[in-house]
Structure formats: structure tokens, C-alpha cells
Design a protein around this motif. Structure first.
Motif, short mmCIF file in Angstrom:
data_model
loop_
_atom_site.label_atom_id
_atom_site.label_comp_id
_atom_site.label_asym_id
_atom_site.label_seq_id
_atom_site.Cartn_x
_atom_site.Cartn_y
_atom_site.Cartn_z
N ARG A 17 0.82 -1.22 0.00
CA ARG A 17 0.00 0.00 0.00
C ARG A 17 0.85 1.27 0.00
NH1 ARG A 17 -4.85 -0.43 4.16
NH2 ARG A 17 -5.37 1.44 3.01
N SER A 18 2.17 1.13 -0.15
CA SER A 18 3.03 2.31 -0.22
C SER A 18 2.62 3.17 -1.39
CB SER A 18 4.50 1.90 -0.39
OG SER A 18 4.97 1.22 0.73
N THR A 19 2.56 4.47 -1.16
CA THR A 19 2.20 5.39 -2.24
C THR A 19 3.43 5.74 -3.06
OG1 THR A 19 2.62 7.35 -0.89
CG2 THR A 19 0.39 6.39 -0.79
N ALA A 20 3.18 6.26 -4.24
CA ALA A 20 4.29 6.72 -5.09
C ALA A 20 5.08 7.80 -4.36
CB ALA A 20 3.76 7.23 -6.42
N SER A 21 4.40 8.61 -3.58
CA SER A 21 5.08 9.65 -2.81
C SER A 21 6.03 9.02 -1.78
CB SER A 21 4.05 10.53 -2.10
OG SER A 21 4.68 11.47 -1.27
#
Length: 146
Positions: A17-21
């Protein structure tokens, strides 16, 4: 695939679930560059799916068994493959070289459910000649991705 892609994959393996940010900060790339790399990894089927790891015991699934299976004739292999895959108890099914034809990783609530799986489901598949069941006492290491 380069070292940056490998770093992106490592971050995603730890937390899908890590975001691109979040990832951009860890790999020192812009958010659009990370997003583009992830898209390309998905299109190339390097990333096959995103999933969640569930605590099996908290779901009531406390018995993990490894079942080795032998098929009587090669003519029954395809039928076995088609029959075994839909069973929700079967987490993994591997075609093996060596003494056994297949290895199943099976997750059930208890020994009664394991007995029912073996007697009513596995042994009812045409061509299943024999099976050898091992009960997992504890798991020291289990990785979903390398």
C-alpha cells in the motif's frame, strides 16, 4: 529492470500500500517517475498483483499441512490439476520431481477439517493413488516474495 526498479519492488514487498510519494522518498526519484516505473512493472507482469497477508490463526485457520500426492497414471494428471485448484483449503499446489508427483500446502481449522479434506475431497479425485500428510508444528520463516 534496473536497480531503481529493484528498490521500488523491495518497498512494495514490505508494504503493497506504499504510495508513489512514499516510494519516491526512498528511491530518490520524482513521484511521476516512480508511478511510471510501477506502471511498466505491472504491464510487464513483474508485479502480478497486490495482496494482503492475513493472520491465519486469528481467522480460525490453525492447522497447516503439507500433503504429498501420487497420481496413478499420466492420463489422470490434467483431471487432478483441474480438480485440486478450486479447493479453498489448498494454498499452494506444486508439480514435483522425485518420489511424489505433487505437493499441496493446505490450511484448515483443525484435524477434523483436514480429515474431511483428505477423505471427501482429495481422495475422491480420480487418479489419486496415494498421499502422505505432514502437519506443520510451527513456522520459522515464510516469505511470499523473494
Amino acid at each position: 529492470m534496473d536497480i531503481i526498479d529493484a528498490k521500488i519492488l523491495e518497498v512494495l514487498k514490505l508494504n503493497g500500500r506504499s504510495t508513489a510519494s512514499d516510494i519516491s522518498k526512498q528511491v530518490n526519484l520524482s513521484i511521476p517517475a516512480v508511478s511510471e516505473r510501477i506502471r511498466k512493472l505491472e504491464e510487464a507482469d513483474v508485479i502480478e498483483q497486490y495482496t494482503v497477508k492475513i493472520n491465519r490463526e486469528k481467522m480460525g485457520l490453525k492447522l497447516l499441512a503439507i500433503i504429498f500426492v501420487n497420481i496413478d497414471h499420466a492420463a489422470n494428471i490434467q483431471q487432478f490439476r483441474e480438480a485440486i485448484v478450486p479447493f479453498p483449503e489448498v494454498m499452494e499446489c506444486h508439480h514435483m520431481a522425485g518420489e511424489y508427483d505433487y505437493m499441496l500446502k493446505v490450511l484448515v481449522e483443525d484435524t477434523a477439517q483436514l480429515e474431511a479434506f483428505l477423505s471427501e475431497q482429495l481422495k475422491s479425485i480420480q487418479g489419486v493413488r496415494s498421499s502422505n500428510t505432514l502437519i506443520v508444528l510451527s513456522t520459522l520463516k515464510e516469505k511470499f516474495n523473494r
